[in-house]
Design an enzyme around this catalytic site. Sequence first.
Site, PDB file in Angstrom:
ATOM      1  N   LYS A  13       0.856  -1.487   0.065  1.00  0.00           N
ATOM      2  CA  LYS A  13      -0.559  -0.033   0.418  1.00  0.00           C
ATOM      3  C   LYS A  13       1.096   1.210  -0.239  1.00  0.00           C
ATOM      4  O   LYS A  13       1.283   1.648   1.377  1.00  0.00           O
ATOM      5  CB  LYS A  13      -0.822   0.092   1.247  1.00  0.00           C
ATOM      6  CG  LYS A  13      -2.131   1.446   0.792  1.00  0.00           C
ATOM      7  CD  LYS A  13      -2.233   2.212   1.910  1.00  0.00           C
ATOM      8  CE  LYS A  13      -1.507   3.118   2.332  1.00  0.00           C
ATOM      9  NZ  LYS A  13      -1.755   4.435   1.480  1.00  0.00           N
ATOM     10  N   GLU A  68       9.836   0.962  10.480  1.00  0.00           N
ATOM     11  CA  GLU A  68      11.045   1.871  10.758  1.00  0.00           C
ATOM     12  C   GLU A  68      10.387   3.518  10.490  1.00  0.00           C
ATOM     13  O   GLU A  68       9.226   4.010   9.514  1.00  0.00           O
ATOM     14  CB  GLU A  68      11.648   1.827   8.586  1.00  0.00           C
ATOM     15  CG  GLU A  68      12.357   0.496   8.311  1.00  0.00           C
ATOM     16  CD  GLU A  68      13.224   1.237   8.867  1.00  0.00           C
ATOM     17  OE1 GLU A  68      13.992   1.797   8.984  1.00  0.00           O
ATOM     18  OE2 GLU A  68      14.373  -0.490   9.227  1.00  0.00           O
ATOM     19  N   CYS A  94      13.710  10.546   6.430  1.00  0.00           N
ATOM     20  CA  CYS A  94      14.073  10.471   7.936  1.00  0.00           C
ATOM     21  C   CYS A  94      15.151  10.170   9.045  1.00  0.00           C
ATOM     22  O   CYS A  94      15.034  10.336   9.458  1.00  0.00           O
ATOM     23  CB  CYS A  94      13.658   8.724   8.074  1.00  0.00           C
ATOM     24  SG  CYS A  94      14.253   8.151   7.353  1.00  0.00           S
ATOM     25  N   GLU A 107      10.038  16.065  13.789  1.00  0.00           N
ATOM     26  CA  GLU A 107      10.949  16.703  12.483  1.00  0.00           C
ATOM     27  C   GLU A 107      10.469  17.384  12.052  1.00  0.00           C
ATOM     28  O   GLU A 107       8.824  18.135  11.763  1.00  0.00           O
ATOM     29  CB  GLU A 107      10.128  15.146  11.926  1.00  0.00           C
ATOM     30  CG  GLU A 107      10.445  13.235  12.013  1.00  0.00           C
ATOM     31  CD  GLU A 107      10.140  12.405  11.394  1.00  0.00           C
ATOM     32  OE1 GLU A 107       9.019  11.758  11.512  1.00  0.00           O
ATOM     33  OE2 GLU A 107      10.916  12.458  10.707  1.00  0.00           O
TER      34      GLU A 107
END
Length: 480
Positions: free
Chosen positions: A177, A253, A287, A384
Amino acid sequence: MTPRIPPTQLFIDGQWRNASADRRLPVVDPATENMIAEVADASVQDGLDAVAAASRAAPAFAKLPGRERAEMLRRCFELMMRDKEYLAELISYENGKSLADARGEVAYAAEFFRWFSEEAVRLNGQFGTAPGGANRILVQYQPIGVSVLITPWNFPAAMATRKIAPALAAGCTCVLKPASETPLTAFAMAAIMAEAGVPAGVVNIVTTSEPGPVIDAMLADARVRKLSFTGSTPVGRNLLRSAAGQVISCSMELGGNAPFVVFDDADIDAAIEGAMIAKMRNGGEACTAANRFYVQRGVYEAFAAKLAQRMGAIKVGNGLDAATGCGPLITTKAVNKVSDLVDDAVARGARVLAGGKRPEGKGYFYMPTVLADVSRDAKLLGEEIFGPVAPLVVFDTEAEAIEMANNTEYGLVAYVYTKDMAKGLRVSEQIESGMVALNRGLVSDPAAPFGGVKQSGLGREGAHEGILEFSEAKYIATSW
Ligand code: NAP
């Protein structure tokens, strides 16, 4: 010229087909805000059809000799390289990243097929004797089973191949997906895998505007044995809860908050080069992006000035323009988040050395930004940023740098610059992260174990570890 659009239907059991209710999902060009295409919008039933196809294909695929799977993966690598320019343009078109970044991504993504084609024939077991002498210990690796793979939009090709290649190498079938913002790259790769001879049902691709219910239904299906997810920590946390129902093996992850530590004795020019890669690869939407710069007092002003000069010189524009160094962010929501984080830091006393605002006009752009003297309670040091913003904080001692680097629930990657290798290794060992780049701005490599500690994830992708995530160790006790 815009790139050719691949098929936009669901890819299930080797067939392109419409979503059951014939619903469609728009894909938007972040540089212009125009709609690029509409792709099939899967229902729960479509998702379960994909699981059924993967489950039907599983026994025969698991029995294929490793060499055959290896050659299939090798062909996927070669076809990706044949189509590298097309794929790079498609990635740039739907994701916004510069063509240079997109080309880098295609090469990186294809390399997972090559690496795991080599691993497919190296999945050896173990043999031993029980310490008490009672029996022999035979261990062989078997495919873990039908795998659900979920990927984010920031590396639409590489995050998919980093999962598909080891899954297939291990003998697993799967349902991918992709992120709803960047489904086209996944569909283009489905066509490549079919051309490479990957059998029907081995890789299925489902796009949906309802990832929650569709994925939950898959994870509630006893045929699914593996979840491999790349994305944000909050979504990852929810998926771990959903996977608990059927005790599904999970590789996660998740998000990062990478510190970039520059000591007084660093080669400053090398540190600036590294900072530009660690911060600006994908326009900061990675990331692994350097999220917080900790610079020792002796070189702080010089580092800040050079970084501001380099960041301020980046050309912002449509990723498909050859001259562009920094494309748009993925959505208007992403721009608002970056803008709010910068405003918060400035309100707490940060100095804007470059950027600090959105440019005029259409598209989801934000200017490459350097902020100096960022207060330790500024929000962007704890979250982030996922954009082209470099916040700088000064430090005095090694212990202080380590303490600040570890002051986060994340632990994906850290960057350390010093010419003193003993200090570099000592600091690297003490930073709580799955990966450290020592005097480098980049860690990603299909031959290395990629992954995080703390809330940055569970498990590793790439290297030999990557194939083990899709394998079960089967132990047979025997005597003779
Ligand atoms: P995200 O919002 O967590 O989405 C990731 C994927 O999960 C997408 O396919 C998304 O589908 C899907 N998803 C969203 N809600 C879901 C739900 N309730 N159930 C099942 N699936 C769901 O993350 P993102 O914004 O795409 O990506 C950015 C994040 O990924 C950052 O945190 C970044 O650090 C992380 N990341 C980590 C790594 C790593 O290797 N550690 C690599 C790259 C990115 P939709 O698109 O339809 O929402």
